[in-house]
Each structure stands twice: as C-alpha cells, then as structure tokens.
Design a protein around this motif. Structure first.
Motif, PDB file in Angstrom:
ATOM      1  N   ILE A  93     -10.369 -22.178 -40.856  1.00  0.00           N
ATOM      2  CA  ILE A  93      -9.513 -23.002 -39.893  1.00  0.00           C
ATOM      3  C   ILE A  93      -7.955 -22.943 -40.075  1.00  0.00           C
ATOM      4  CG2 ILE A  93      -9.745 -25.493 -39.232  1.00  0.00           C
ATOM      5  CD1 ILE A  93     -11.970 -25.795 -40.578  1.00  0.00           C
ATOM      6  N   LEU A  94      -7.686 -22.808 -38.637  1.00  0.00           N
ATOM      7  CA  LEU A  94      -6.076 -22.305 -38.731  1.00  0.00           C
ATOM      8  C   LEU A  94      -5.487 -23.650 -38.662  1.00  0.00           C
ATOM      9  CD1 LEU A  94      -3.360 -20.938 -38.563  1.00  0.00           C
ATOM     10  CD2 LEU A  94      -4.101 -20.084 -36.717  1.00  0.00           C
ATOM     11  N   CYS A  95      -4.257 -24.426 -39.107  1.00  0.00           N
ATOM     12  CA  CYS A  95      -4.139 -25.925 -39.095  1.00  0.00           C
ATOM     13  C   CYS A  95      -2.270 -25.263 -38.914  1.00  0.00           C
ATOM     14  CB  CYS A  95      -3.959 -26.467 -40.283  1.00  0.00           C
ATOM     15  SG  CYS A  95      -5.600 -26.751 -40.616  1.00  0.00           S
ATOM     16  N   ASN A  96      -1.531 -25.929 -37.435  1.00  0.00           N
ATOM     17  CA  ASN A  96      -0.585 -25.498 -37.711  1.00  0.00           C
ATOM     18  C   ASN A  96       1.030 -27.160 -37.672  1.00  0.00           C
ATOM     19  OD1 ASN A  96       2.676 -24.293 -36.892  1.00  0.00           O
ATOM     20  ND2 ASN A  96       2.530 -25.829 -35.088  1.00  0.00           N
ATOM     21  N   SER A  97       1.812 -27.018 -38.910  1.00  0.00           N
ATOM     22  CA  SER A  97       2.339 -27.348 -39.482  1.00  0.00           C
ATOM     23  C   SER A  97       3.505 -28.672 -39.787  1.00  0.00           C
ATOM     24  CB  SER A  97       2.069 -28.005 -41.370  1.00  0.00           C
ATOM     25  OG  SER A  97       3.115 -26.677 -41.407  1.00  0.00           O
ATOM     26  N   ASP A  98       4.481 -27.624 -38.490  1.00  0.00           N
ATOM     27  CA  ASP A  98       5.482 -27.792 -37.966  1.00  0.00           C
ATOM     28  C   ASP A  98       6.208 -27.863 -39.442  1.00  0.00           C
ATOM     29  OD1 ASP A  98       5.488 -27.155 -35.287  1.00  0.00           O
ATOM     30  OD2 ASP A  98       4.520 -29.152 -34.688  1.00  0.00           O
ATOM     31  N   GLY A  99       6.580 -27.345 -40.219  1.00  0.00           N
ATOM     32  CA  GLY A  99       6.481 -28.062 -41.241  1.00  0.00           C
ATOM     33  C   GLY A  99       6.709 -29.493 -41.656  1.00  0.00           C
ATOM     34  N   ASP A 100       5.692 -30.192 -41.140  1.00  0.00           N
ATOM     35  CA  ASP A 100       6.290 -31.507 -41.319  1.00  0.00           C
ATOM     36  C   ASP A 100       5.204 -31.882 -42.699  1.00  0.00           C
ATOM     37  OD1 ASP A 100       4.790 -34.044 -40.396  1.00  0.00           O
ATOM     38  OD2 ASP A 100       6.842 -34.288 -39.404  1.00  0.00           O
ATOM     39  N   GLU A 101       5.622 -32.593 -43.244  1.00  0.00           N
ATOM     40  CA  GLU A 101       5.181 -34.097 -44.586  1.00  0.00           C
ATOM     41  C   GLU A 101       3.942 -33.860 -44.159  1.00  0.00           C
ATOM     42  OE1 GLU A 101       5.904 -35.286 -48.431  1.00  0.00           O
ATOM     43  OE2 GLU A 101       7.814 -35.871 -47.391  1.00  0.00           O
ATOM     44  N   THR A 125       7.246 -28.830 -48.430  1.00  0.00           N
ATOM     45  CA  THR A 125       7.018 -30.156 -48.591  1.00  0.00           C
ATOM     46  C   THR A 125       5.899 -30.513 -50.008  1.00  0.00           C
ATOM     47  OG1 THR A 125       5.407 -30.143 -46.702  1.00  0.00           O
ATOM     48  CG2 THR A 125       7.777 -30.549 -46.539  1.00  0.00           C
ATOM     49  N   LEU A 126       4.594 -30.265 -49.617  1.00  0.00           N
ATOM     50  CA  LEU A 126       3.818 -29.787 -50.476  1.00  0.00           C
ATOM     51  C   LEU A 126       4.484 -30.157 -51.946  1.00  0.00           C
ATOM     52  CD1 LEU A 126       0.285 -28.968 -49.129  1.00  0.00           C
ATOM     53  CD2 LEU A 126       1.644 -30.545 -49.200  1.00  0.00           C
ATOM     54  N   THR A 127       3.888 -30.710 -52.944  1.00  0.00           N
ATOM     55  CA  THR A 127       3.408 -31.143 -54.145  1.00  0.00           C
ATOM     56  C   THR A 127       2.753 -30.668 -55.066  1.00  0.00           C
ATOM     57  OG1 THR A 127       3.540 -33.215 -54.726  1.00  0.00           O
ATOM     58  CG2 THR A 127       5.381 -32.318 -54.124  1.00  0.00           C
ATOM     59  N   ALA A 128       3.496 -29.827 -56.328  1.00  0.00           N
ATOM     60  CA  ALA A 128       1.961 -29.551 -57.302  1.00  0.00           C
ATOM     61  C   ALA A 128       0.354 -30.924 -57.905  1.00  0.00           C
ATOM     62  CB  ALA A 128       2.583 -28.766 -58.419  1.00  0.00           C
ATOM     63  N   ALA A 129       1.629 -32.051 -57.393  1.00  0.00           N
ATOM     64  CA  ALA A 129       0.895 -32.715 -57.465  1.00  0.00           C
ATOM     65  C   ALA A 129      -0.397 -33.356 -56.349  1.00  0.00           C
ATOM     66  CB  ALA A 129       1.567 -34.419 -57.159  1.00  0.00           C
ATOM     67  N   GLN A 130       0.193 -33.068 -55.022  1.00  0.00           N
ATOM     68  CA  GLN A 130      -0.786 -32.809 -54.043  1.00  0.00           C
ATOM     69  C   GLN A 130      -1.606 -32.311 -54.310  1.00  0.00           C
ATOM     70  OE1 GLN A 130       2.660 -33.092 -51.631  1.00  0.00           O
ATOM     71  NE2 GLN A 130       1.605 -35.089 -50.072  1.00  0.00           N
ATOM     72  N   ILE A 131      -1.919 -31.074 -53.731  1.00  0.00           N
ATOM     73  CA  ILE A 131      -2.581 -30.104 -54.848  1.00  0.00           C
ATOM     74  C   ILE A 131      -3.611 -30.553 -55.728  1.00  0.00           C
ATOM     75  CG2 ILE A 131      -2.687 -27.420 -55.080  1.00  0.00           C
ATOM     76  CD1 ILE A 131      -0.945 -27.518 -52.851  1.00  0.00           C
TER      77      ILE A 131
END
Length: 326
Positions: A93-101, A125-131
């Motif tokens: 599944i491909l998702c385009n985020s536009d670099g938007d958090e 923008t993603l953090t280790a905590a989110q992952i």
C-alpha cells in the motif's frame, strides 16, 4: 459473489474444512483437500482478504510511506519495494505524505487499521517514540529517524564531497550549492560534504548556498538568485537531480551555457537524468538496491527470521556518473 459457504456446499464439506484448506492450518485429508481445491477452482472463488485480515489481525501487506511522489526518486524506489514484496508474497500500500506530520500520522493509523504486517517509511517528521507505539516492524529508508531503528541509507556526505571535488577537477573555481530542505537529514549531510571541500576556500561564504527545497521550481528560483548574486559562479552542486535539472533551466534563462559557462552536477541517479539536454552528471544512489534491501529486511523482521541488530542499519555506497552537464 461466491462465498466460502458456496464452496463448502459444492465440495460437500463444512465451512471449517474449507477454512483449514485456505489457511493451510489444521489437518485435512488428502482426498478432502483435493475436493475443496477443485470446488474453489470450479467456482472461481476468491477469498475476502479484508475479512481474513480482520479475523487473523494481520494481512500479507506492507505499507510504504514516501514524502513526495512527484519526485521521480520515490516512484523508482517504490517500484523496487513492490517488485521485491510481490516476489516474497506480499502486497504494498503506497502512501504519499507530502512530508506533512499530520498526514504521516494519519497514514500510520490507516495502515494499522488495515493490519499491515510492517511499514517502510521515508520521513523527516516521525520520531522513534511514534515508531515504537506501532508494535509492528518498521524500516526507515533514505532518511534516518533513529540509530536504533532498522534503516537503509547511502553515503550522503561522501557523495557530496565527490561531486564538489569533481567540479574542482574540471577547473571550476567558484562552486555554489542548491540545498535540500533544511529539516531533512540527508540534505544537511550533502551540504556538509559540499562545505567540507570548499569551506576553507578564500572566496567561500554562506551566500554561495541557496535553498532549493528538493523541488524543481524552487531550485529554478534559487539558481537565478545565486547566479545574479554571484555571476562569477562556474559550478553548481545540487543536492538532488530534480534541483539540478531546475538549475540547468535557470542557467539557460540567464543566457549561460551548460557546461561551457557553468557545470552542474546532481545527486540521486534517477532515470530522468539521462533524458535531459545536456544529460546530467550525477552522484548515483543504488535506488533499486535500496528498495530491495529495505523490503527484504522488513520481511525478515516480520517473519522473525532476524532481530534488530547492527546489520539492520545499512549505509550503501554511491558512485559518480559523468555525463554532459559537466
């Protein structure tokens, strides 16, 4: 639409037996298995993958989140991920985020709801905590989120140094830099590599650097400003190929010939770099290999064939491809 009940009735068995055949779980006699498989084929039955993933709380699917599908680098990367995933029995599944958090977090939520088995992500923008909150394997590609996260990147600083030295070897004495987004780690690394080579030159100051935002239109404007500010500039290292192509266009708008008046080199090695006039000299990333390695790493983590260790953080080499723009 043919249902599992129709298959069971056609084969003269229970729904549970059909389910065991479909999921290859539990004991089913060989004769019964043949009857079920024959019924599936005759009825052209297609299992409801959504229902199966809801029941099993997993699917044979991985998510891929990229920041800019308009940048040809990412479709080429996505192709490698898809090719490899299909070979290994997974869909993408491909998702385009536009670099938007917010878009990235929204896609993470959607992918979790779809019970994807793992995610490959290129994010600044993603953090280790989110992952960590996802509780599924995640591989970062092209950009570093955390040193402890499985990651596939390239030698960005080394490649930038190669590009800048190469311009010097061509006799260019005033070299500018079109930089990528300041919030992106690889843009900073490529800028550092450029400054490592020219930073001590008596002519150098920060006005030889302009922000092209990893975008062609922004790069055209940045190049126009650079060349108007420094008309003596005879070389440009752009932090990606799309910006280098924008720089070529801007140079021609100002009546400068490439490479006679100004030599231009990019970074990425996208297929489009061979289609420009003049063809673009570039520092080539192994794009397909990156996507392939990221997918194989993710699948090995998903199938618990590998744990997160030093081998999960891979830095691939780059090479300089000389063409007509230098």
């Amino acid at each position: 639409m043919i249902s599992i009940k129709d298959v069971a009735k056609h084969a003269g068995v229970s729904v549970a037996t059909v389910s065991r055949v479909l999921n290859n779980s539990g004991y089913v006699g060989q004769d019964t298995r043949i009857k079920v498989e024959k019924a599936i084929k005759e009825l052209n039955y297609k299992p409801n993958e959504v229902a199966r993933s809801l029941f099993k709380k997993q699917s044979s699917t991985i998510g891929l989140i990229v920041p800019d599908i308009m940048n040809p680098f990412f479709p080429e990367l996505a192709r490698a991920v898809e090719d490899t995933a299909i070979q290994l029995g997974y869909n993408v599944i491909l998702c385009n985020s536009d670099g938007d958090e917010k878009k990235e977090q929204n896609y993470l939520d959607i992918l979790q709801q779809q019970y994807v088995n793992g995610i490959i992500v290129s994010s600044n923008t993603l953090t280790a905590a989110q992952i960590e909150q996802l509780n599924i394997p995640v591989v970062s590609i092209d950009r570093v989120i955390s040193k402890g996260l499985p990651t596939i990147v390239v030698e960005n600083k080394k490649g930038a140094m190669m590009a800048t030295r190469f311009l010097q070897s061509k006799g260019r004495s005033r070299i500018g830099h079109i930089k990528g987004n300041s919030s992106v780690i690889n843009a900073e690394e490529r800028c550092e590599g450029y400054k490592e080579i020219v930073g001590q030159e008596p002519w150098f100051n920060e006005t030889y650097i302009a922000d092209g935002k990893y975008d062609m239109q922004s790069s055209i404007q940045a190049t126009l400003e650079l060349l108007q500010r420094h008309p003596e500039m005879d070389g440009i290292f752009a932090a990606n190929d799309i910006m280098a192509i924008g720089a070529i266009k801007a140079a021609y708008q100002l009546g400068k010939k490439v490479p006679e008046d100004i030599a231009i080199i990019g970074f990425d090695g996208i297929s489009l770099s061979k289609a420009t006039t003049p063809e673009l000299t570039t520092v080539e990333q192994p794009i397909y290999e990156m996507g392939e390695k990221a997918t194989k790493l993710l699948v090995s983590l998903m199938e618990q064939q590998q744990t997160v260790d030093q081998k999960s953080y891979q830095i691939l080499d780059v090479k300089l491809i000389e063409r007509e723009s230098t």
